[in-house]
Design a protein around this motif. Structure first.
Motif, mmCIF file in Angstrom:
data_model
loop_
_atom_site.group_PDB
_atom_site.id
_atom_site.type_symbol
_atom_site.label_atom_id
_atom_site.label_comp_id
_atom_site.label_asym_id
_atom_site.label_seq_id
_atom_site.Cartn_x
_atom_site.Cartn_y
_atom_site.Cartn_z
ATOM 1 N N THR A 164 68.509 85.198 65.809
ATOM 2 C CA THR A 164 67.516 86.021 66.501
ATOM 3 C C THR A 164 67.718 87.490 66.149
ATOM 4 N N PHE A 165 66.626 88.237 66.192
ATOM 5 C CA PHE A 165 66.623 89.668 65.884
ATOM 6 C C PHE A 165 65.745 90.360 66.920
ATOM 7 N N ILE A 166 66.277 91.369 67.592
ATOM 8 C CA ILE A 166 65.524 92.105 68.599
ATOM 9 C C ILE A 166 65.225 93.498 68.068
ATOM 10 N N CYS A 167 63.950 93.861 68.119
ATOM 11 C CA CYS A 167 63.491 95.136 67.558
ATOM 12 C C CYS A 167 62.696 95.895 68.608
ATOM 13 N N HIS A 168 63.115 97.108 68.909
ATOM 14 C CA HIS A 168 62.394 97.930 69.879
ATOM 15 C C HIS A 168 60.983 98.247 69.378
ATOM 16 N N ALA A 169 60.005 98.126 70.269
ATOM 17 C CA ALA A 169 58.603 98.340 69.881
ATOM 18 C C ALA A 169 57.846 99.157 70.918
ATOM 19 N N TYR A 170 58.503 100.113 71.523
ATOM 20 C CA TYR A 170 57.966 101.094 72.465
ATOM 21 C C TYR A 170 57.689 100.507 73.845
ATOM 22 N N ARG A 171 56.644 99.682 73.999
ATOM 23 C CA ARG A 171 56.351 99.148 75.333
ATOM 24 C C ARG A 171 57.221 97.946 75.658
ATOM 25 N N THR A 172 57.807 97.341 74.624
ATOM 26 C CA THR A 172 58.623 96.151 74.786
ATOM 27 C C THR A 172 59.591 96.078 73.614
ATOM 28 N N ASN A 173 60.253 94.943 73.457
ATOM 29 C CA ASN A 173 61.099 94.669 72.300
ATOM 30 C C ASN A 173 60.655 93.346 71.693
ATOM 31 N N TRP A 174 60.372 93.363 70.397
ATOM 32 C CA TRP A 174 60.020 92.115 69.732
ATOM 33 C C TRP A 174 61.269 91.252 69.581
ATOM 34 N N VAL A 175 61.102 89.955 69.785
ATOM 35 C CA VAL A 175 62.185 88.992 69.562
ATOM 36 C C VAL A 175 61.758 88.067 68.427
ATOM 37 N N PHE A 176 62.385 88.227 67.288
ATOM 38 C CA PHE A 176 62.085 87.386 66.136
ATOM 39 C C PHE A 176 63.146 86.299 65.998
ATOM 40 N N VAL A 177 62.721 85.173 65.475
ATOM 41 C CA VAL A 177 63.593 84.014 65.294
ATOM 42 C C VAL A 177 63.571 83.641 63.818
ATOM 43 N N LYS A 178 64.734 83.341 63.277
ATOM 44 C CA LYS A 178 64.806 82.821 61.909
ATOM 45 C C LYS A 178 65.552 81.492 61.932
ATOM 46 N N VAL A 179 64.932 80.474 61.360
ATOM 47 C CA VAL A 179 65.562 79.164 61.192
ATOM 48 C C VAL A 179 65.934 79.030 59.723
ATOM 49 N N ARG A 180 67.205 78.792 59.465
ATOM 50 C CA ARG A 180 67.696 78.668 58.092
ATOM 51 C C ARG A 180 67.898 77.192 57.737
ATOM 52 N N THR A 181 67.754 76.878 56.440
ATOM 53 C CA THR A 181 67.892 75.500 55.991
ATOM 54 C C THR A 181 68.858 75.405 54.810
ATOM 55 N N SER A 182 69.279 74.176 54.547
ATOM 56 C CA SER A 182 70.214 73.918 53.450
ATOM 57 C C SER A 182 69.586 74.164 52.083
ATOM 58 N N PRO B 267 63.723 69.838 59.119
ATOM 59 C CA PRO B 267 62.812 70.808 59.742
ATOM 60 C C PRO B 267 61.357 70.354 59.728
ATOM 61 N N PHE B 268 61.025 69.342 58.929
ATOM 62 C CA PHE B 268 59.653 68.838 58.913
ATOM 63 C C PHE B 268 59.319 68.040 60.180
ATOM 64 N N ASP B 269 60.320 67.572 60.890
ATOM 65 C CA ASP B 269 60.086 66.723 62.066
ATOM 66 C C ASP B 269 59.847 67.592 63.307
ATOM 67 N N ILE B 270 58.794 68.372 63.262
ATOM 68 C CA ILE B 270 58.536 69.380 64.296
ATOM 69 C C ILE B 270 58.252 68.734 65.643
ATOM 70 N N TRP C 219 57.163 75.417 61.435
ATOM 71 C CA TRP C 219 55.884 75.350 60.725
ATOM 72 C C TRP C 219 55.910 76.245 59.487
ATOM 73 N N ASP C 220 56.534 77.408 59.621
ATOM 74 C CA ASP C 220 56.626 78.330 58.493
ATOM 75 C C ASP C 220 57.413 77.698 57.342
ATOM 76 N N ILE C 221 58.524 77.037 57.667
ATOM 77 C CA ILE C 221 59.319 76.347 56.652
ATOM 78 C C ILE C 221 58.493 75.261 55.965
ATOM 79 N N LYS C 222 57.806 74.472 56.760
ATOM 80 C CA LYS C 222 57.037 73.358 56.193
ATOM 81 C C LYS C 222 55.933 73.865 55.268
ATOM 82 N N GLY C 223 55.223 74.900 55.707
ATOM 83 C CA GLY C 223 54.170 75.467 54.866
ATOM 84 C C GLY C 223 54.717 76.039 53.574
#
Length: 394
Positions: free
Chosen positions: A8-26, A60-63, A94-98
């Protein structure tokens, strides 16, 4: 290919903080998602990481299988934290699958039914206070290309509203309506702040302005009251951003609580769950207008849904954002004549620039709605984050 980690990555965005998620694969194909949960960003980030126990080592395809197992095994089902965490991770899958298949997510969901989707603007008004200031900002937003404007004109009001405050709010609606003309949609936000008689009084007062909708006039935990209000006012009602699954929406739809539904892809468990909610709404002949005030990854995911959902009607769009939004991801958004165009790149169509995020670290923010700072939603140096068509000089 197997999942190896969730980050996870948290980034300040003035009114809130964005929370981004990264899923890594083999196989080195990483996916990104967004789980931004305003005012509870640290909590949802931890919830995302705890989903590693369910996901690491799996395909990761088995969403659908992952989503079902994570929801089932949570035991304390639903709610904003679990469903937002699930949403961020599910988007990344979904991003990985695409990416792995070389197609946009909308192609995996059945193909697109439109090339672009109509948008309305939020945040366009910052930092206006008086009706004249709102009118000036409204004209600028329409010049930018927006054909719909949403805002909350009700100041610090909570439950009830004093007569002078209501008069000021109605004067603001009148000023904006006069400034932009009858072809621009006017959408009035309530932020779930009023009791039933007050919301009914305001709804009746708004009838003269031909508004597109009155949004969240009541707190979200009273669907029966909302259904009663809808029967007693003649302005259309929009609601649903603070419901978190198809199970919440089942009762909401059965009660006929609103004319427009507003699920948020970052809070209802992700792309698949929003699609299921939209299909339920389609059976009631109701349009879907997702809540979408967050960051670039949530916007990209919502556009994937807009591409392939027949009853998708309007997309909420922030008219500007922090100036470094373009540094955080590789987002490329095309906006023309009030329409945002569907992306065609593989997956969600953007990548996260991890190295840029530490320059904008987490900074806690509290709710502004009842403090008098409601319109302080954008910094003074906010700018457009989309590519707009150049004005025709002929």
């Amino acid at each position: 290919m197997k999942v190896t980690a969730i980050e996870t990555f948290i980034c300040h965005a003035y009114r809130t903080n964005w929370v981004f998620v990264k899923v890594r694969t083999s196989d080195g194909i990483d996916g990104i998602g967004e789980a931004t949960l305003e005012m509870r960003e640290l909590t949802v980030a931890q919830a995302c990481r705890e989903l590693e126990r369910t996901l690491v080592g799996r395909d990761p395809f088995d969403i659908e299988a992952f989503w079902h197992d994570a929801y089932r095994d949570a035991y304390w089902r639903g709610g904003p934290v679990l469903m937002s965490a699930l949403a961020g991770v599910e988007m990344a899958l979904w991003d990985i699958k695409g990416k792995a298949l070389g197609v946009p997510v909308w192609q995996l969901l059945g193909g697109k039914v439109r090339e672009s989707v109509p948008c309305y603007a939020n945040g366009w008004f910052a930092p206006a206070v008086t009706p004249d200031e709102f009118a000036e900002k409204a004209r600028a937003a329409v010049a930018q290309g927006f054909r719909g404007l949403k805002w909350d004109p009700f100041g610090k009001a909570y439950r009830q509203i004093e007569k002078p405050v209501l008069r000021q709010a109605l004067a603001c609606v009148e000023a904006v309506s006069a400034a932009v003309g009858p072809e621009v949609d006017i959408l009035i936000e309530g932020h779930g702040r009023f009791d039933v008689p007050t919301a009914m009084r305001i709804g009746h007062a708004l009838e003269e302005f031909d508004i597109t909708w009155f949004e969240e006039p009541l707190p979200p935990d009273n669907p029966e009251g909302l259904a009663e209000l809808k029967r007693r006012v003649r302005v259309p009602i929009a609601a649903g951003e603070r419901m978190y699954s198809r199970y919440d929406y089942r009762n909401f739809l059965n009660l006929r609580c609103s004319d427009f539904i507003q699920p948020d892809v970052s809070h209802v468990g992700g792309i698949g769950e929003l699609r299921k909610i939209a299909a339920m709404a389609e059976a009631y002949q109701l349009p879907v207008c997702p809540h979408n005030p967050s960051g670039p990854v949530a916007n990209a995911a919502t556009l994937q849904i807009a591409a392939c959902t027949p009853n998708f009607f309007l997309l909420e769009t922030m008219s500007s954002d922090v100036p470094y939004r373009s540094e955080i991801t590789t987002e490329k958004v095309r906006f023309e004549q009030g329409q945002m165009f569907i992306p065609t790149g593989p997956g969600l169509g953007l990548e996260l620039n991890e190295d840029a995020i530490p320059s904008h670290p987490y900074d806690p923010r509290d709710l502004r709605h009842y403090t008098g700072a409601l319109t302080q939603i954008r910094p003074a140096d906010a700018r457009s984050y989309f590519t707009a068509a150049k004005p025709n000089k002929s």
